[in-house]
Write an enzyme that holds these catalytic residues in place. Structure first.
Site: not given
Length: 724
Positions: A593, A669, A701
């Site tokens: 991320s 995601d 995600h």
């Protein structure tokens, strides 16, 4: 001679036995649950403060129960709810009414996004054992009225109220429509970034309901394909939802109050604002508390709103040159004075304000941060909280008088302590762990911290780990650009300071985050142990922009997200590479991320320092990310184009002249869209840069489910072994 031979034989036997006893950490064991910690069940205190309840499932009987336990003894004292007593095979969720005489039970729970879900819900009367279905359809966020005679809920973006005595259903709103108008629930970006879903609130007297209305008409839509399973889905399906990206239109959010007696709606005027991130009640029977913030989120206002007249009174305004964090740290006392937390002196501390917003006193102060506010006990006039008073990598639990005096340390050891209090603050359960100790759960008296009993200590995990070669997770600091940055390091078990080792750096680096702490191993730590046993050194450095070291350290990255964070990782890598036992030509970096964003920038812009990088689900341009998160730190792209573009990995693909790069994303995601990776891939292709990449179909995600995590970590392990 005989003694020497005997000693030699003993040595050989002991060595052979030790080797036979040493087990090897493998990815299959890590993701198969070999090192799973034993956690305490999710418990809820009952009103008496002496008992708590836990939801249990008996697989043999196929029965779901909510059982009652004594805090003092830990023994079961009864059963509050049993699915065998009703016409339901089982229930998945439950919530008690305020008087603990009724419960709302959820069946067929279906997840929507990170926090939102819908289900078929029932009201269960604990005394009569009668069951009433609230609605035939799946609904969201049902809640009892304060007198437990009604239930409010949301269906198809509209609010309804059901009278439990008459079965009458009132429809409060009528204009709800998917991807257009939402009543009583938050939109995607509020759910993700302000961390709440239920956007309505009963007044204390149950006569009004205050609710948020989201008009999403002007918010651009995002579409996401789901590919399905081979042999089952011939055509992909498409999910379309409103997602405001940085600089784009947000939903227009407004506050309204529905009067159940008058059956009328009132609009509330709150002046100029962009967001309404919190909605609650005060101690007054028909007064709501409401928080608003502007689009830059550097001005937060607290209002008290009269439920009968819809009059809004401004009580408090918080400002900051960068941004003001939204928290849940607001408690109203009987006189309607309130407890609040703020960073206004440079560190997050607790403050006490009068009902009209006049500051009464600052309760805590010092060069440390309040990290969790647990609540206020009116009987002892004590506030309970968690803080970094023993160091930024540690957490300790304290109580303090509301006047700021008579502080008590309720922690058991130096490390990471957290607490869960009984309803009347008689007891608390302390959870302790450190780099050397897995979770230990103990029961204490809240008034003085005295130990009542040990609940659980993870002895089974400790015994399991004794059979493995584990290295210490060493905590230290490293000085970078005049800042002492927190760091952990894991070395090979047979570490030899006269040898050189490749280095893999992990980081997340997001605003206010913390990756270096005095806490026990997470799942990734076992992966790091496995890599260490293969001859790598693993390290993690929390650079500028991360949390728990004061406002200025955290907010220095404002409008330049990624700039200073990257500088710190590069400089830390250079400093570590200068150590005699680290091979400066074999340094890798990885992250997920925000961490993937960082590792991408690192390999593109500093491939003279980093030989390899892995980026999982990375943001590749903040232009692709949502308004609330991104603009909090960057303002809008229209105002700060250079801040967005100069720190985007896409801008720097031409600088990727050497090194190895692995790019990974899940195609479903909904948070960091796969568009980030696809546009970076195209930029790399057009720049004729060679790299490795992998897309995981229909994974969000977290990139998990079935065999996915094992496959992902096998991929990353092979990449590290081959490229670093």
């Amino acid at each position: 001679m005989k003694r020497s031979l005997f000693s030699f034989i003993c040595f050989v036997l002991i060595s052979s036995f030790t080797q036979a006893q040493t087990k090897e950490i493998t990815l299959e064991k890590i993701w198969g649950g070999e090192f799973r910690q034993d956690y305490l069940e999710s418990l809820q205190s009952l009103n008496d403060g002496q008992s708590y309840i836990v939801q249990n499932f008996d697989r043999e009987k196929r029965e779901m129960t909510v059982d009652i336990y004594s805090y003092k003894t830990g023994k079961q004292t009864g059963t509050l709810i049993n699915s065998a007593d009703m016409a339901l095979p089982y229930f998945e969720t439950f919530q008690l009414s305020a008087d603990e005489k009724k419960a709302i039970l959820g069946v067929g729970v279906e997840s929507i996004f990170r926090r939102s879900k819908k289900a078929v819900y029932y009201v269960y009367d604990l005394s009569t054992k009668k069951l009433m279905q609230i609605d035939e359809a799946k609904i969201q966020q049902p809640s009892f009225s304060p007198d437990n005679t009604k239930v409010a809920f949301v269906k198809r973006n509209n609010i309804f109220v059901k009278d439990l005595n008459t079965n009458e259903v009132i429809q409060v709103t009528i204009d709800g429509e998917k991807n257009s108008v939402i009543n009583g629930l938050t939109d995607w970006v509020y759910e993700e970034e302000f961390a709440f879903v239920k956007a309505y609130q009963w007044s204390k007297n149950g006569e009004q309901i205050a609710f948020l209305r989201f008009d999403e008409s002007d918010v651009p839509e995002f579409s996401m394909d789901r590919y399905g399973r081979y042999g089952q889905d011939l055509y992909p399906s498409q999910e379309v939802f409103k997602y405001p990206k940085a600089g784009e239109d947000n939903a227009k959010v407004s506050l309204h109050i529905y009067d159940l007696n008058q059956k009328s709606n009132l609009d509330v005027k709150l002046g100029n604002y962009e967001y309404i991130p919190r909605l609650g009640t005060t101690q007054n029977e028909n007064t709501f508390s409401v928080q608003t913030t502007n689009r830059h989120q550097n001005e937060l206002k607290l209002y008290h709103v009269n439920g009968k007249t819809a009059q809004a009174n401004l009580i408090l305004t918080e400002t900051d040159p960068a941004y003001v964090d939204v928290t849940d740290n607001l408690t109203y006392l009987e006189d309607n004075s309130f407890i609040w937390t703020s960073e206004k002196d440079g560190w997050r501390h607790i403050y006490h304000y009068s009902a009209d917003g006049t500051l009464l006193n600052q309760v805590t102060d010092g060069n440390w941060e309040v990290t969790n506010y647990y609540g206020y006990d009116a009987n002892s006039k004590r506030i309970f909280y968690q803080s970094t008073e023993t160091g930024s990598v540690n957490r300790a639990v304290y109580s303090i008088k509301i006047n700021g005096r008579s502080k008590r340390d309720l922690s058991i050891k130096t490390g990471t302590n957290s607490a869960s209090f009984s309803a009347d603050y008689t007891y608390y359960i302390n959870t302790f762990n450190s780099v050397k100790t897995p979770n230990v759960y103990t029961l204490h008296l809240a008034k003085n911290g005295k130990l009542v009993r040990e609940i659980k200590n993870n002895s089974d995990l400790i015994q399991t780990l004794e059979a493995y070669e584990l290295s210490d997770k060493e905590l230290s600091t490293i000085e970078v650009k005049g800042n002492k940055l927190n760091m952990w390091m894991i070395k090979p078990k047979d570490f030899d300071p006269n040898k050189t080792y490749p280095l893999l750096m992990y980081q997340y680096s997001g605003p206010g985050s913390q990756s270096v702490s005095n806490s026990f191993f997470g799942t990734n730590d076992y992966w790091y142990q496995m890599l260490a046993n293969q001859g790598y050194i693993i390290a993690c450095v929390d650079g500028r922009g991360t949390g728990f070291k004061g406002r200025d350290f955290k907010k220095v990255t404002q409008k330049q997200l990624g700039k200073y964070e990257l500088e710190d990782q590069i400089e830390a890598a250079k400093l570590l590479g200068s150590r005699s036992y680290i091979n400066k030509d074999r340094i890798g970096i990885w992250g997920w991320s925000f961490g993937g964003y960082m590792s991408s920038n690192a390999i593109f812009r500093a491939n003279d320092v980093f030989k390899a990088a892995i980026a999982v689900a990375p943001v590749t341009s903040w232009r692709f990310y949502d308004t609330i998160y991104t603009e909090r730190y960057m303002t809008t792209p229209q105002e700060n184009a250079s801040g967005y573009d100069e720190n985007s990995p896409i801008t720097h693909v031409d600088e990727f002249t050497k090194g190895n790069y692995l790019l990974i994303h899940g195609s479903a995601d909904d948070n960091v869209h796969v568009q980030n990776t696809m546009q970076l891939i195209e930029a790399l292709v057009q720049a004729n840069k060679q790299f490795d990449w992998r897309i995981y179909p229909d994974k969000n995600h977290g990139i998990y489910g079935g065999n996915t995590r094992l496959h992902l970590y096998t991929l990353m392990t092979n990449f590290i072994n081959n490229k670093l």
